[in-house]
Design an enzyme around this catalytic site. Structure first.
Site, PDB file in Angstrom:
ATOM      1  CB  SER A  24      -0.873  -0.020   1.254  1.00 42.12           C
ATOM      2  OG  SER A  24      -1.431   1.250   1.482  1.00 42.12           O
TER       3      SER A  24
ATOM      4  CD  GLU B 289      -2.165   5.223   4.670  1.00 41.15           C
ATOM      5  OE1 GLU B 289      -1.756   5.334   5.832  1.00 41.15           O
ATOM      6  OE2 GLU B 289      -2.626   6.177   4.031  1.00 41.15           O
TER       7      GLU B 289
ATOM      8  CE1 TYR C 294      -4.022  -1.729   5.610  1.00 40.72           C
ATOM      9  CE2 TYR C 294      -3.021   0.321   4.873  1.00 40.72           C
ATOM     10  CZ  TYR C 294      -3.621  -0.886   4.586  1.00 40.72           C
ATOM     11  OH  TYR C 294      -3.811  -1.266   3.276  1.00 40.72           O
TER      12      TYR C 294
END
Ligand code: NAP
Ligand code: F7E
Length: 337
Positions: free
Chosen positions: A131, A133, A154
């Site tokens: 991701s 992220e 996460y």
């Protein structure tokens, strides 16, 4: 004989589009479904095939990324040519409330799957859903060479999974790839992610069923693409001769406020009359700006996005209006299984 694929997270947004894509390519698709006390197969009900149907090409199995032995048994049974690891606790805000659970499923879950592939002794290729992220605080544009600086449990769990995937490639010669996907959305996006939360609210406000929408930080910049196009990139990564890691993005930035404006304006509504701030939707540490440079995917996979965020906002609003009208007319029914 077509290929066989195993998808973890088949009931999620991406899993459902990927299953459709692979079935269209004549794969037999096995999906890992976690046990839930309520139905969690709504996104794949339209491609579900009855267990009694001979020669079916879509088969669901109960298992969980927290159960490594179940993963070994499943891999031994299915013997897939390709594994797509899309299962995760994927909500960034929730990962601050449940950091251990997120670390277990989104981080260690990947290691369990990689180790299960080794333990089952099968020859397969694996795609890991990495991701944007992971980039977190690293300034945009971000590409495959940008150092990671995650800003949430996460993001940290995804970094662990990313490096576990690279490690299994280097240590055991596994065909293991990371797709570093930037935000991608669709009418099947979970209702608590910001784009869908907005487009669903637009449909309800337009119908007079809701007056206010509470949101957090409107200044965050994201690079929103269209999920059905992104699952094509996943598949292409596993068809290459050599395993590698790729960024998948549109390269087009927009703020949450931009998306909000476009979604409300598509119905002639003024967002400022309906939106209120609630600090509960803020994150303890925010990711300010994610904008991807997907030139490697373009050059090596021949992958390019067509849908940009403004069009995406419009199509998601349209889909939420249609779904609401169907629901209100009573035409929408659940399939029991
Ligand atoms: P999603 O809609 O939240 O789907 C997540 C899937 O994981 C669901 O099928 C969920 O099952 C399953 N799952 C959750 N916990 C599990 C567990 N313990 N064991 C097995 N399965 C479990 O996510 P998505 O948007 O499709 O994203 C797919 C993957 O890509 C995720 O790994 C996500 O982190 C990653 N990703 C997403 C984006 C994005 O913008 N969408 C960008 C980059 C990476 P239930 O249906 O039962 O909840
Ligand atoms: O937030 C802001 C929030 O939850 C986007 C996941 O798929 O993409 C996703 O993670 C932005 C953030 O997505 C609300 O603070 C404001 O800046 O839709 P989101 P995300 O956190 O970017 C990445 C690539 C993934 O991998 C993840 O799995 O919107 N925001 N107000 C809000 N966000 C939410 N959810 N709700 C609000 O009310």
């Amino acid at each position: 004989m077509g290929k066989t694929a195993l998808i973890t997270g088949v009931t999620g947004q991406d899993g459902s589009y990927l299953a459709e894509l692979l079935i269209a390519k004549e794969y037999t698709v096995h999906g890992l479904v976690r046990r839930s006390s309520s139905f969690n197969t709504e996104r794949i009900d339209h491609i579900y095939q009855d267990p009694q149907q001979p020669g079916r090409t879509m088969i669901l199995h109960h298992a969980d990324l927290s159960d490594g032995v179940a993963l070994v048994n499943l891999l031994r049974e299915v013997r897939p040519d390709e594994v797509y690891n899309l299962g995760a606790q994927s909500h960034v805000r929730v990962s601050f409330d449940s950091p251990m659970y997120t670390g277990d499923v989104t981080g260690l879950g990947t290691l369990r799957l990689l180790e299960a592939i080794r333990a089952s002794g099968i020859d397969t290729r694996i795609y890991q859903a990495s991701s944007s992220e992971m980039f977190g605080a690293a300034p945009p544009p971000q590409n495959e060479r940008t150092p990671f600086h995650p800003r949430s449990p996460y993001g940290c769990a995804k970094v662990y999974s990313y490096w576990s995937t690279v490690n299994y490639r280097e240590a055991y010669g596994m065909f293991a790839v990371n797709g570093i996907l930037f935000n991608h959305e669709s009418p099947r996006r979970g209702e608590t992610f910001v784009t869908r939360k907005i487009t669903r609210a637009v449909a309800r406000i337009r119908a007079g069923l809701q007056e206010r929408l509470y949101l957090g930080n409107l200044d965050a910049v994201r690079d929103w693409g269209y999920a059905p196009e992104y699952v094509e990139a996943m598949w292409r990564m596993l068809q290459r001769d050599e395993p590698d890691d790729y960024v998948v993005a549109t390269g087009v930035p927009a703020t949450v406020r931009d998306f909000l404006h476009a979604a409300f304006a598509s119905c002639g509504l003024d967002w400022a009359r309906h939106v209120l701030f609630d600090p509960k939707y803020e994150r303890p540490s925010e990711v300010d700006a994610l904008v991807g440079d997907a030139s490697k995917a373009r050059d090596l996979l021949g992958w390019q996005p067509a849908v940009r965020w403004r069009e995406l906002a419009g199509l998601m609003v349209e889909a939420d209006i249609a779904a609401l009208e169907e629901e209100l007319s009573g035409a929408r029914v659940r399939i029991d299984r």
